[in-house]
Design a protein around this motif. Structure first.
Motif, mmCIF file in Angstrom:
data_model
loop_
_atom_site.group_PDB
_atom_site.id
_atom_site.type_symbol
_atom_site.label_atom_id
_atom_site.label_comp_id
_atom_site.label_asym_id
_atom_site.label_seq_id
_atom_site.Cartn_x
_atom_site.Cartn_y
_atom_site.Cartn_z
ATOM 1 N N VAL A 155 -4.057 -0.634 -1.785
ATOM 2 C CA VAL A 155 -4.433 0.692 -2.273
ATOM 3 C C VAL A 155 -3.192 1.571 -2.407
ATOM 4 O O VAL A 155 -2.325 1.593 -1.540
ATOM 5 C CB VAL A 155 -5.490 1.343 -1.354
ATOM 6 C CG1 VAL A 155 -5.014 1.424 0.073
ATOM 7 C CG2 VAL A 155 -5.891 2.716 -1.849
ATOM 8 N N HIS A 156 -3.128 2.285 -3.524
ATOM 9 C CA HIS A 156 -2.024 3.209 -3.799
ATOM 10 C C HIS A 156 -2.649 4.553 -4.177
ATOM 11 O O HIS A 156 -2.894 4.841 -5.355
ATOM 12 C CB HIS A 156 -1.152 2.669 -4.929
ATOM 13 C CG HIS A 156 -0.577 1.313 -4.632
ATOM 14 N ND1 HIS A 156 0.661 1.148 -4.033
ATOM 15 C CD2 HIS A 156 -1.084 0.076 -4.815
ATOM 16 C CE1 HIS A 156 0.891 -0.148 -3.874
ATOM 17 N NE2 HIS A 156 -0.144 -0.820 -4.346
ATOM 18 N N ALA A 157 -2.930 5.378 -3.184
ATOM 19 C CA ALA A 157 -3.637 6.630 -3.435
ATOM 20 C C ALA A 157 -3.532 7.537 -2.220
ATOM 21 O O ALA A 157 -3.578 7.067 -1.080
ATOM 22 C CB ALA A 157 -5.111 6.357 -3.749
ATOM 23 N N TRP A 158 -3.413 8.827 -2.486
ATOM 24 C CA TRP A 158 -3.478 9.832 -1.430
ATOM 25 C C TRP A 158 -3.917 11.140 -2.068
ATOM 26 O O TRP A 158 -3.729 11.382 -3.254
ATOM 27 C CB TRP A 158 -2.133 9.990 -0.732
ATOM 28 C CG TRP A 158 -0.990 10.320 -1.640
ATOM 29 C CD1 TRP A 158 -0.511 11.554 -1.963
ATOM 30 C CD2 TRP A 158 -0.173 9.376 -2.371
ATOM 31 N NE1 TRP A 158 0.550 11.458 -2.843
ATOM 32 C CE2 TRP A 158 0.779 10.142 -3.109
ATOM 33 C CE3 TRP A 158 -0.165 7.987 -2.481
ATOM 34 C CZ2 TRP A 158 1.724 9.542 -3.927
ATOM 35 C CZ3 TRP A 158 0.789 7.392 -3.293
ATOM 36 C CH2 TRP A 158 1.709 8.172 -4.009
ATOM 37 N N ALA A 159 -4.543 11.992 -1.276
ATOM 38 C CA ALA A 159 -5.057 13.259 -1.780
ATOM 39 C C ALA A 159 -3.908 14.180 -2.147
ATOM 40 O O ALA A 159 -2.936 14.316 -1.404
ATOM 41 C CB ALA A 159 -5.952 13.924 -0.735
ATOM 42 N N ALA B 204 -6.435 -4.570 -6.143
ATOM 43 C CA ALA B 204 -5.447 -3.487 -6.055
ATOM 44 C C ALA B 204 -6.103 -2.225 -6.600
ATOM 45 O O ALA B 204 -6.757 -2.257 -7.646
ATOM 46 C CB ALA B 204 -4.200 -3.822 -6.851
ATOM 47 N N LEU B 205 -5.917 -1.116 -5.915
ATOM 48 C CA LEU B 205 -6.651 0.115 -6.223
ATOM 49 C C LEU B 205 -5.717 1.302 -6.388
ATOM 50 O O LEU B 205 -4.848 1.553 -5.545
ATOM 51 C CB LEU B 205 -7.653 0.418 -5.104
ATOM 52 C CG LEU B 205 -8.391 1.759 -5.159
ATOM 53 C CD1 LEU B 205 -9.334 1.826 -6.360
ATOM 54 C CD2 LEU B 205 -9.153 2.004 -3.856
ATOM 55 N N ALA B 206 -5.914 2.046 -7.494
ATOM 56 C CA ALA B 206 -5.303 3.358 -7.680
ATOM 57 C C ALA B 206 -6.412 4.389 -7.799
ATOM 58 O O ALA B 206 -7.555 4.058 -8.143
ATOM 59 C CB ALA B 206 -4.432 3.375 -8.942
ATOM 60 N N ALA B 207 -6.081 5.654 -7.538
ATOM 61 C CA ALA B 207 -7.082 6.714 -7.602
ATOM 62 C C ALA B 207 -7.302 7.144 -9.049
ATOM 63 O O ALA B 207 -6.381 7.153 -9.863
ATOM 64 C CB ALA B 207 -6.626 7.913 -6.782
ATOM 65 N N SER B 208 -8.539 7.536 -9.360
ATOM 66 C CA SER B 208 -8.852 8.028 -10.702
ATOM 67 C C SER B 208 -8.844 9.546 -10.779
ATOM 68 O O SER B 208 -9.171 10.107 -11.828
ATOM 69 C CB SER B 208 -10.221 7.500 -11.155
ATOM 70 O OG SER B 208 -11.252 7.978 -10.319
ATOM 71 N N ASN B 209 -8.457 10.204 -9.702
ATOM 72 C CA ASN B 209 -8.362 11.665 -9.687
ATOM 73 C C ASN B 209 -7.383 12.058 -8.582
ATOM 74 O O ASN B 209 -7.496 11.551 -7.459
ATOM 75 C CB ASN B 209 -9.741 12.294 -9.442
ATOM 76 C CG ASN B 209 -9.737 13.805 -9.535
ATOM 77 O OD1 ASN B 209 -9.114 14.487 -8.727
ATOM 78 N ND2 ASN B 209 -10.443 14.343 -10.513
ATOM 79 N N PRO B 210 -6.422 12.954 -8.849
ATOM 80 C CA PRO B 210 -5.435 13.305 -7.819
ATOM 81 C C PRO B 210 -6.020 13.993 -6.592
ATOM 82 O O PRO B 210 -5.373 14.010 -5.539
ATOM 83 C CB PRO B 210 -4.473 14.244 -8.564
ATOM 84 C CG PRO B 210 -4.652 13.928 -10.011
ATOM 85 C CD PRO B 210 -6.097 13.571 -10.157
ATOM 86 N N HIS C 240 0.843 -1.201 0.000
ATOM 87 C CA HIS C 240 0.000 0.000 0.000
ATOM 88 C C HIS C 240 0.873 1.243 0.000
ATOM 89 O O HIS C 240 2.021 1.205 0.445
ATOM 90 C CB HIS C 240 -0.924 0.027 1.220
ATOM 91 C CG HIS C 240 -0.185 0.118 2.529
ATOM 92 N ND1 HIS C 240 0.301 -0.994 3.187
ATOM 93 C CD2 HIS C 240 0.173 1.190 3.289
ATOM 94 C CE1 HIS C 240 0.914 -0.620 4.295
ATOM 95 N NE2 HIS C 240 0.850 0.704 4.386
ATOM 96 N N GLU C 241 0.313 2.330 -0.519
ATOM 97 C CA GLU C 241 0.902 3.664 -0.418
ATOM 98 C C GLU C 241 -0.238 4.617 -0.100
ATOM 99 O O GLU C 241 -1.061 4.924 -0.965
ATOM 100 C CB GLU C 241 1.569 4.075 -1.725
ATOM 101 C CG GLU C 241 2.786 3.268 -2.107
ATOM 102 C CD GLU C 241 3.334 3.715 -3.452
ATOM 103 O OE1 GLU C 241 4.149 4.665 -3.477
ATOM 104 O OE2 GLU C 241 2.932 3.130 -4.476
ATOM 105 N N VAL C 242 -0.306 5.054 1.132
ATOM 106 C CA VAL C 242 -1.362 5.957 1.570
ATOM 107 C C VAL C 242 -0.740 7.087 2.377
ATOM 108 O O VAL C 242 0.427 7.024 2.761
ATOM 109 C CB VAL C 242 -2.432 5.216 2.417
ATOM 110 C CG1 VAL C 242 -3.092 4.109 1.600
ATOM 111 C CG2 VAL C 242 -1.835 4.647 3.702
ATOM 112 N N GLN D 27 -10.119 10.184 -0.331
ATOM 113 C CA GLN D 27 -10.329 10.389 1.101
ATOM 114 C C GLN D 27 -9.238 9.598 1.812
ATOM 115 O O GLN D 27 -9.237 8.366 1.795
ATOM 116 C CB GLN D 27 -11.725 9.893 1.503
ATOM 117 C CG GLN D 27 -12.861 10.659 0.849
ATOM 118 C CD GLN D 27 -14.211 9.985 1.001
ATOM 119 O OE1 GLN D 27 -14.298 8.847 1.476
ATOM 120 N NE2 GLN D 27 -15.261 10.673 0.608
ATOM 121 N N ASP D 28 -8.306 10.305 2.424
ATOM 122 C CA ASP D 28 -7.135 9.627 2.978
ATOM 123 C C ASP D 28 -7.492 8.642 4.087
ATOM 124 O O ASP D 28 -6.838 7.609 4.237
ATOM 125 C CB ASP D 28 -6.135 10.661 3.489
ATOM 126 C CG ASP D 28 -5.351 11.327 2.358
ATOM 127 O OD1 ASP D 28 -5.077 10.643 1.346
ATOM 128 O OD2 ASP D 28 -5.034 12.526 2.482
#
Length: 420
Positions: A99-103, A74-80, A6-8, A84-85
């Motif tokens: 999950v690999h996503a952060w605001a 496995a999840l990536a964000a579709s908008n930078p 993960h990367e959060v 929601q962190d």
């Protein structure tokens, strides 16, 4: 479950994310029922799923249902800006999602995360805007082997997929979840209408009553926006390039004109077309002092941001949260919301959970169907089977406690016959 890659932003936010996800689940009875069914039937056992979606509490409940059905996700964000962190942390720490996503991630991180989820060698894709599919085909075609197909959630994404297919560039079947009747009616019309207005109000605290709101685009999303703006007392102008949609807006009582004519009189401008450069430099030059610019189309291309930068002699970044003020040479100011990205997710929380309940119910059922039916599907854009759409609508009516009629045997016979 913290051993999952993960990367959060902060794993310590997970408890708050769990509460947020649970709150959303209260308003998602249809997806709850599918979650329970998936847990019993395990239709996705052994399947790896790569997803590029908005990382929200509602999305978390979709992914929990897929996990209950046996999938690795496995999840990536579709908008930078839409992540929601706390939800991202909960997905990683509590719900078993890589999950690999952060605001606020930068473009390089956004692109890198897409590749990261594709490197899990997925069988199925869940996309929101076609970025995952595009990355797979354009940047990492070496990972195509083993991908059975996928689902696309958005109007913009389906448009891109159809272009890819027409040019012979789409090498797997992609199901247009966006094009179901329930999705267009519930998510695009009612969801986008409400959540976009919500984002504008949170970002500006403006009053819509008595103001002139310009809605660019009169598809399902534009209709919902126009209806809700008018319901709040705004004067609504619609701009369109499609004569049929423009005529529809006229017959619904809206003023329909070109953007060049709307620019000098509008107070709030909302783009929702799926196209680029809808508001250009020549329009910006005509706008009155204090005009508000918001976008609810998928990409940050609908407002010409380069032209806005060229016209401005000064920019106040963050004059309000999610709002930047551009000052022109003659002293006029325009306010850009959420950097021109999706205002309903950048400045608000996206669609209400009750709306996403239907959209994600269709997504979940279609994913399970695709896991079974992929072998009979050719590369290209595929429609959702009609029975799935009907089932989702029926489940929602049951959740609402609404009874409807059923056809009698005589009625069914009559509809099957050409005799009077």
């Amino acid at each position: 479950m913290t051993g999952i890659p993960h990367e959060v932003a902060d794993l310590g936010l997970a408890p708050a994310g769990v509460r947020r996800v649970a709150w959303a689940e209260r308003s998602m009875p249809v997806l709850r029922s599918i979650h329970a069914r998936f847990a019993a039937e395990r239709p996705l056992a052994g399947m790896r799923v790569a997803a590029c979606l908005h990382v929200t509490a509602e999305t978390a409940n979709l992914l929990r249902a897929l996990r209950a059905g046996g999938a690795e996700v496995a999840l990536a964000a579709s908008n930078p800006l839409s992540t929601q962190d706390d939800t991202a942390a909960a997905l990683a720490a509590e719900y078993g999602v890589a999950v690999h996503a952060w605001a606020g991630m930068d473009p390089a991180a956004y692109d890198r995360n897409l590749v990261t989820v594709l490197e899990t060698r997925p069988h199925l894709l869940l996309d929101d805007g076609c970025d995952l599919v595009h990355t797979l085909h354009a940047a990492r075609p070496d990972l195509l082997d083993g991908v059975l197909g996928g689902c696309e959630q958005t109007t913009t994404g389906v448009i891109r997929l159809r272009r890819m297919s027409a040019e012979g560039g789409l090498r797997l079947p992609m199901v247009a979840v966006n094009d179901t009747a329930t999705k267009r009616m519930f998510d695009n019309r009612y969801g986008t209408g409400q959540s976009t207005i919500d984002g504008i109000l949170r970002a500006t605290n403006t009053m819509l009553a008595g103001r002139t709101v310009v809605v660019a685009g009169f598809g399902y999303c534009g209709r919902g926006l126009a209806e809700r703006a008018r319901g709040m007392g705004a004067r609504v102008i619609v701009t369109e390039v499609d004569p049929v949609k423009a005529l529809d807006a006229v017959m619904q009582g809206y003023t329909v004109t070109s953007m060049a004519q709307a620019a000098p009189v509008g107070d709030v401008f909302i783009t929702v077309t799926g196209n680029r450069d809808v508001i250009r430099g020549e329009h910006l030059a005509l706008m009155r002092d204090g005009a508000i610019l918001a976008n609810s189309g998928h990409f940050d291309l609908e407002i010409d941001l380069a032209a806005l930068d060229r016209l401005a002699v000064a920019v106040d970044r963050g004059v309000r949260e999610h709002a930047d003020e551009y000052v022109f040479a003659d002293g006029r100011r325009v306010l850009l919301l959420s950097e021109g990205r999706l205002v309903n997710l950048g400045a608000a929380e996206g669609h209400p959970a009750a709306v996403m309940d239907l959209s994600f119910a269709a997504h979940a059922l279609t994913t399970a169907w695709l896991a079974r039916a992929h072998g009979g599907l050719a590369p290209g854009v595929v429609d959702v089977p009609g029975e799935i759409d009907t089932e989702v609508a029926g489940l929602e009516l049951a959740a609402l406690g609404v009874d409807i009629d059923t056809l009698t045997p005589d009625q069914e016979s009559y509809l099957r016959s050409w005799h009077p």
